[in-house]
Structure formats: C-alpha cells, structure tokens
Write a protein that holds these residues in place. Structure first.
Motif, PDB file in Angstrom:
ATOM      1  N   ASP A 176       0.790  -1.220   0.000  1.00 18.01           N
ATOM      2  CA  ASP A 176       0.000   0.000   0.000  1.00 18.01           C
ATOM      3  C   ASP A 176       0.829   1.281   0.000  1.00 18.01           C
ATOM      4  O   ASP A 176       0.445   2.273  -0.621  1.00 18.01           O
ATOM      5  N   LEU A 179       1.622   1.986  -3.507  1.00 16.26           N
ATOM      6  CA  LEU A 179       0.428   2.457  -4.228  1.00 16.26           C
ATOM      7  C   LEU A 179       0.093   3.898  -3.856  1.00 16.26           C
ATOM      8  O   LEU A 179      -0.318   4.687  -4.700  1.00 16.26           O
ATOM      9  N   SER A 183      -0.001   6.934  -6.441  1.00 17.32           N
ATOM     10  CA  SER A 183      -1.231   7.726  -6.600  1.00 17.32           C
ATOM     11  C   SER A 183      -0.927   9.204  -6.488  1.00 17.32           C
ATOM     12  O   SER A 183      -1.447  10.037  -7.235  1.00 17.32           O
TER      13      SER A 183
ATOM     14  N   TYR B 195      -9.921   1.746  -5.353  1.00 17.62           N
ATOM     15  CA  TYR B 195      -8.672   1.930  -4.628  1.00 17.62           C
ATOM     16  C   TYR B 195      -8.430   0.850  -3.616  1.00 17.62           C
ATOM     17  O   TYR B 195      -7.345   0.310  -3.486  1.00 17.62           O
ATOM     18  N   HIS B 198      -7.384  -2.450  -4.731  1.00 17.40           N
ATOM     19  CA  HIS B 198      -5.971  -2.577  -5.071  1.00 17.40           C
ATOM     20  C   HIS B 198      -5.085  -2.532  -3.836  1.00 17.40           C
ATOM     21  O   HIS B 198      -3.869  -2.502  -3.951  1.00 17.40           O
ATOM     22  N   SER B 199      -5.694  -2.503  -2.673  1.00 16.27           N
ATOM     23  CA  SER B 199      -4.869  -2.475  -1.467  1.00 16.27           C
ATOM     24  C   SER B 199      -4.446  -3.892  -1.104  1.00 16.27           C
ATOM     25  O   SER B 199      -5.108  -4.873  -1.452  1.00 16.27           O
TER      26      SER B 199
END
Lengths: 242, 242
Positions: A176, A179, A183, B195, B198-199
């Motif tokens: 995460d 990610l 983002s 979101y 995708h964690s």
C-alpha cells in the motif's frame, strides 16, 4: 515464468526496520537537498562525496584533504568551503576533489540501509540515470524516503512514486505504501510545482530564502550520475565504470 | 484572530512517537476491521467494547461477565462467542452486554495514544458522528492510522484523508503526511472501491473469503455512534451523554 522482482517504498527512515534491507537494492531519497546536491557535486567532478552527520565529523575530514560543506539555518558555516545548496557546487571546481558534506536525514537513512545488496541515491536531477540503472538490476528494489525529522514528506514521497510508476512494467507492486506514493505522483504529475509549493518543507525553505534551491531540486535530468554508496562514501558509478 | 487548531495524520503506529499525543484529541483508525466492528457492536447496544491484544486476555474477561470475540486466520476461535467480522455483531443481541474483542493493530494503537487529551475511534460506518463531534473540539486533532503490521496501509490513510478533507474549513493543515492522505482521498473519492480493491489487505481478506466484510467496512454512516476510549475500554459517547 519468472516473477518480476518487487519494487517497494519506505515512507520514512523510522519505517526502515520493517524491511529486511539485505534483500533489496536500496535507493535513498532526500530531494531537498541532500541527494540533489550529491548528484551535482559528483557531476562537477568530485571523486567522492562523503555524507557525515555533524559539523565535527565534517571538520575532521578537512585534515584528510577533503573539501567541506556545511550549513546551519540556511547559512554556510564559517570555516567550511561550501554551504549545502546545489548552487554552491555548480559553481565550484570539484574535479578530482573529495568532498565531505553534513546532512542529517540523508546520512541517517544511508546508515540505516548499509546492509542492503547495493545502495544508491536518487533525485529528480539524476532520475533517468537512476531509472536506467535500476532496470538492469534483477533484484527487489526499496525506495527509501529520508523524510524530514523522521516524518513522511511530500517531495520524497512524490519522487518515490515517480520512480515506481516508471518501473512498474519491469517490477511488481504489491504493497500500500507504494500504491499511495504512485497515486500521489499520478495526481501531481502535471502539477509537481503546485504540490511541492504546498509541502511543509517548501514553506520552510522559502522562508529561509531558498526558493531557487527548491526550483533546482525539481528539475529533471540535469546531472546524469549515479551516486553509489560504499565504505561510507558516494562515488559516481557511471564514471567509475567507464 | 484566533488560529484554527491543527489537524494532522499519523500514517502508522510506528510514527506515533513523533507526536506529543498529550496535545491532541486522537482518532484511532483501523478500518479493516477493528474500528468498524467497534462501531457496530456499540450500535447494537453493547455497554462497552474492550479491545485486548491476545486470546488469553480475551478469555480471562469471560470470567468477568464479558462476551468475547476472537478470530485467527479468518475463523472464529472455538470457545469464543464471536469472530471479528462486523456481521457477527450485526446479528447478535448485545443490549447492555460487555464485549471483549481481540485485535492486534487496533489495540496497539489505542495503547500507544493513551496519554492523549481524548481518544475516540473512527470508521466509515460512523464517519458523520465522528465529524460532528470533532467539529465541537477546540483542540488539535491527530488521526492515527493503525496500519497493518506497522506498515502504512491504503484504507486507513484514505479514511484519514477523508476526515481531514471534511474538516479543512474548521482546522488547519500544515504537514505533508496530512496533505498526502488528503490527496489520496481526492483521487479516490469517487473510486474508493477501486482503490481499496488494489490495497494489499483487501487481497488478503478476499483470499480468506471476507469480501463481504470489506464491502461493509466501506459503507458510510450505518452506525451513528462515537466509541470513546477510557480506562482501557470503549463506550458510546453519544448514548452515554443522553
């Protein structure tokens, strides 16, 4: 089919113990201004750049033939050759010289990952050289944000997100923090300046009159070097290999 | 003119020592699933919810009249009344009952901030009740993401970003971690499910067959309670005040 190696982001030096650094090629990131200045100094011909944590350690190296760089409160400290601004090194003759430079966050991060497979430093000014080299590594990559006083910061996170985004085709993302950084980069890509102008460190540097430094630290690919960390010092892997 | 109080985000329990928690009203966030389940259980009438770190501590409270909730590897542990799924509590009769529940990240975060001015817990399911109460506090607010095994995670960061965004008019933002969480929320606002899918934790829960739980944890304002932490246990501040 062989799995692509992982790419991960560590958002603060405090979080480094959560990673087994021995398993990774590590990139240390301290955009404002340590890892930017490292790239400038090596590109200007310094034979090595040795980051040290204190004025005392920096001063001691002077006796061993090092040029020295030290700044406190945005001012060059008397008795040292340079401050820590990228502009100090841009204008200096560093060809073949050894340079010792005091940094706090950057040195701490480099020390904390010293057990890694390989350690390099990254900044926007040497980003493409870094990406090119990382693509040749067939190992998991850990992008370590030095942060500011152990806090997560905007500019290092944004750079880590940029690197992870560029490398996503060659490496795997599965956590995460990575990610989140990606983002952030996605959101900021075309508004990098806007984003950084809203960062806490930016305000601090501008208050100290260092707006030019910040702008410089956000420019891309000015210095095609790859600062490689070994035995406590950084050398340019690209010129060493030539 | 009086300055608005600060609102800040702490992205992982590991980063809590960087804050002087005594200065803050703290919100502990562990969306999947601890702070969601706390809200459900209190809304179902539990007189208190006591988070404990181990099966042993949970079992010991049974002798003091507590109902007990424990899960390991997505399964209810034999000998306990419930697992840790929000659905377990939705269907249970908890009116006036005391509940002990094992959680790891959530308990750790609550313990680490026990010196704060006030401590409450937040989740999407009680978000509006939380926001309403926070707006009445004339104190700096610290949003603490419990994270997962000390790592920064997506769902807690996203929720912190949502709360900071909602409160930006009443509170001041001046640090990068908070800006990062708010940016993430901005990007994800209309794509929250995307979101979170995708964690990393989401994948883990789905593999364990808990997709329904995840969906539940992302629904907003199902349970208008405010879990308030004192003497090691959570009570609903809204029903206590009535």
């Amino acid at each position: 089919m062989k799995l692509r190696p992982l790419i991960r982001v560590c958002l603060s030096t405090v979080l480094i113990p959560q990673f087994k650094v021995e398993d990774y090629v590590v990139v240390v990131i301290d955009i404002l201004r340590a890892t930017t200045s490292f790239a400038v100094a090596l590109h200007r011909g310094a034979s090595e750049v040795r980051p040290v944590p204190s004025l005392r350690a920096c001063r001691a190296l002077r006796k061993q033939g090092y040029l020295t760089a030290a700044e406190r409160g945005a001012q060059k400290v008397p008795g040292f050759d340079f401050g820590n601004s990228p502009y100090d090194f841009l204008e200096a003759d560093l060809q073949g010289k050894k340079l010792a430079i005091t940094t706090t966050n950057g040195t701490k991060a480099l020390w904390a990952v010293r057990g890694a497979k390989k350690v390099v430093t990254g900044a926007f000014v040497n980003m493409s050289a870094l990406l090119h080299w990382l693509r040749q590594q067939d190992e998991p990559i850990l992008l370590v944000c030095a942060g500011w006083k152990d806090q997560v910061n905007m500019e290092d996170t944004l750079f880590a997100g940029a690197v992870a985004t560029e490398l996503e085709g060659d490496f795997r993302v599965n956590d995460d923090a990575t990610l989140i950084a990606m983002s952030l980069y996605q959101l900021a890509e075309h508004r990098k300046k806007y984003y950084l102008e809203h960062s806490a460190h930016f305000d601090r540097l501008v208050e100290l009159g260092m707006q030019q430094d910040v702008k410089y630290c956000l420019r891309r690919d000015l210095h095609p070097v790859l600062p490689f960390y070994r035995d406590g010092t950084l050398v340019d892997l690209l010129s060493v290999q030539v």
